[in-house]
Enzyme design. Structure first.
Site, PDB file in Angstrom:
ATOM      1  N   HIS A  56      51.191  71.384  59.509  1.00  0.00           N
ATOM      2  CA  HIS A  56      50.866  70.070  60.082  1.00  0.00           C
ATOM      3  C   HIS A  56      49.371  69.946  60.389  1.00  0.00           C
ATOM      4  O   HIS A  56      48.968  69.104  61.177  1.00  0.00           O
ATOM      5  CB  HIS A  56      51.651  69.849  61.368  1.00  0.00           C
ATOM      6  CG  HIS A  56      53.123  70.015  61.207  1.00  0.00           C
ATOM      7  ND1 HIS A  56      53.858  69.289  60.299  1.00  0.00           N
ATOM      8  CD2 HIS A  56      54.012  70.851  61.829  1.00  0.00           C
ATOM      9  CE1 HIS A  56      55.129  69.648  60.368  1.00  0.00           C
ATOM     10  NE2 HIS A  56      55.255  70.594  61.279  1.00  0.00           N
ATOM     11  N   HIS A 218      58.931  67.289  58.872  1.00  0.00           N
ATOM     12  CA  HIS A 218      59.386  68.442  58.100  1.00  0.00           C
ATOM     13  C   HIS A 218      60.188  67.989  56.884  1.00  0.00           C
ATOM     14  O   HIS A 218      60.846  68.798  56.234  1.00  0.00           O
ATOM     15  CB  HIS A 218      60.263  69.361  58.961  1.00  0.00           C
ATOM     16  CG  HIS A 218      59.628  69.760  60.240  1.00  0.00           C
ATOM     17  ND1 HIS A 218      59.891  69.120  61.441  1.00  0.00           N
ATOM     18  CD2 HIS A 218      58.725  70.727  60.523  1.00  0.00           C
ATOM     19  CE1 HIS A 218      59.183  69.673  62.391  1.00  0.00           C
ATOM     20  NE2 HIS A 218      58.468  70.647  61.874  1.00  0.00           N
TER      21      HIS A 218
END
Length: 331
Positions: A56, A218
């Site tokens: 991320h 995700h």
């Protein structure tokens, strides 16, 4: 799969080596996979510790530095850091004034941060925690009980990081963090899947003419899969659920539009040009805006919109100087 990697199993270790070599203002604990500020937390300052699965970036390691985090734990790709990692970050960052854990609402993250806080308490370190759960797309998801934690985390780390530099104590910072967390809403859309290096193939199949509305960072399913639309239409798909979730609450706001990893800035700004008038139409007075890649999903094409209802204190702290690898503004 075309990626700049050596061994898929060593992506995180190799990336941490690059971070260490690129940023002398940081100290990388390669054993525990923790990124610290190079200088120890000054005496009397509350330490801010966050972390989560890798993939991320720049969250969270890119937000370690003056005005933001004191340490960040890097879990494997899309995997929570372990309690031992979090404990190492907590004890290593503490200067005696206590530690605030900033946790995104994913089951593994919440449980592991809770366990680490208990272990830290046994070592004499006082810990308070705030859990960010701002994604309005779905109530429960693949890895969460309740809403997922996404873009409000960036805004929270910036605002609370500035307050920590000013010397607020742990109780005051925890209360401020809770206010920011409760003030934020987020919504995302994906145009493509991401590819986890260890898997070597896209996480999910998304045909050329379709997009996923409300996708998780995700690759978790969102609200719906719909035909690919124009930026004008996508802006409405992002704004309307946020506005609806706020109910009658409107007013001043800080807005973050983050690319998800593979969306060019020209497209991000084009999309924000469609979002801005919709927020104004809905009754928001946008006082600060940040556009760019701040909370991503590896190589996913898409974007995530975050709106945080902001009072004058939030805006003042947002404007405080920050020097980190992931965010640089002020002097």
């Amino acid at each position: 799969m075309k990626k700049f990697i050596n061994d898929p199993a060593q992506v995180l270790s190799d990336a941490l080596t690059g971070i260490r070599l690129a940023h002398p203002e940081l100290r990388v604990d390669s054993t525990n996979r923790v990124i610290f500020r190079a200088e120890a937390t000054r005496p009397g300052k509350v330490a801010l510790v966050s972390g989560g699965g890798s993939g991320h970036e720049p969250m969270h390691g890119g937000f370690v530095g003056t005005g933001m985090l004191d340490a960040a734990c890097a879990g494997e790709v899309f995997t929570s850091p372990t309690p031992d990692q979090i404990l190492a970050a907590t004890v290593g960052a503490d200067s005696g004034a206590g530690v605030l854990h900033i946790v995104k609402n994913y089951t593994g993250d919440v449980l592991n941060f809770e366990m680490a806080a208990e272990l830290a308490a046994a070592e004499g370190v006082r810990v308070e925690s705030v859990v960010v759960a701002d994604d309005v797309a779905v109530q429960d998801s693949t890895w969460t009980a309740g809403r997922r934690g996404v873009g409000t985390t960036v805004v929270l780390e910036k605002i609370v990081g500035a307050a920590a530099e000013e010397g607020l104590d742990l109780d005051a910072l925890a209360a401020l963090a809770t206010r920011v967390s409760e003030s934020g809403r987020s919504m995302g859309v994906a145009l493509t899947s991401c590819t986890v290096p260890a898997a070597g193939k896209p996480t999910f199949d998304l045909p050329e003419g379709e997009m996923e509305v409300g996708v998780g960072i995700h690759g978790e399913p969102g609200r719906s899969r719909v035909p690919l639309a124009s930026a004008h239409e996508i802006a409405r798909m992002l704004v309307d659920p946020i506005v609806h979730d706020f109910g009658d609450a409107r007013g001043d706001a800080i807005v973050l539009l983050s690319g998800l990893g593979a969306t060019p800035l020209i497209e991000q700004y084009l999309l924000y040009g469609e979002i801005a008038p919709l927020l104004t139409e809905a009754g928001f007075n946008v006082r600060r805006v940040l556009v760019g890649d701040y909370i991503t999903s590896l190589d996913m094409a898409g974007a995530s919109l975050t709106v945080v209802r902001a009072d004058d204190e939030f805006v003042r702290l947002w404007d405080a100087p920050v020097v980190t690898p992931g965010l640089r503004w002020g002097a």
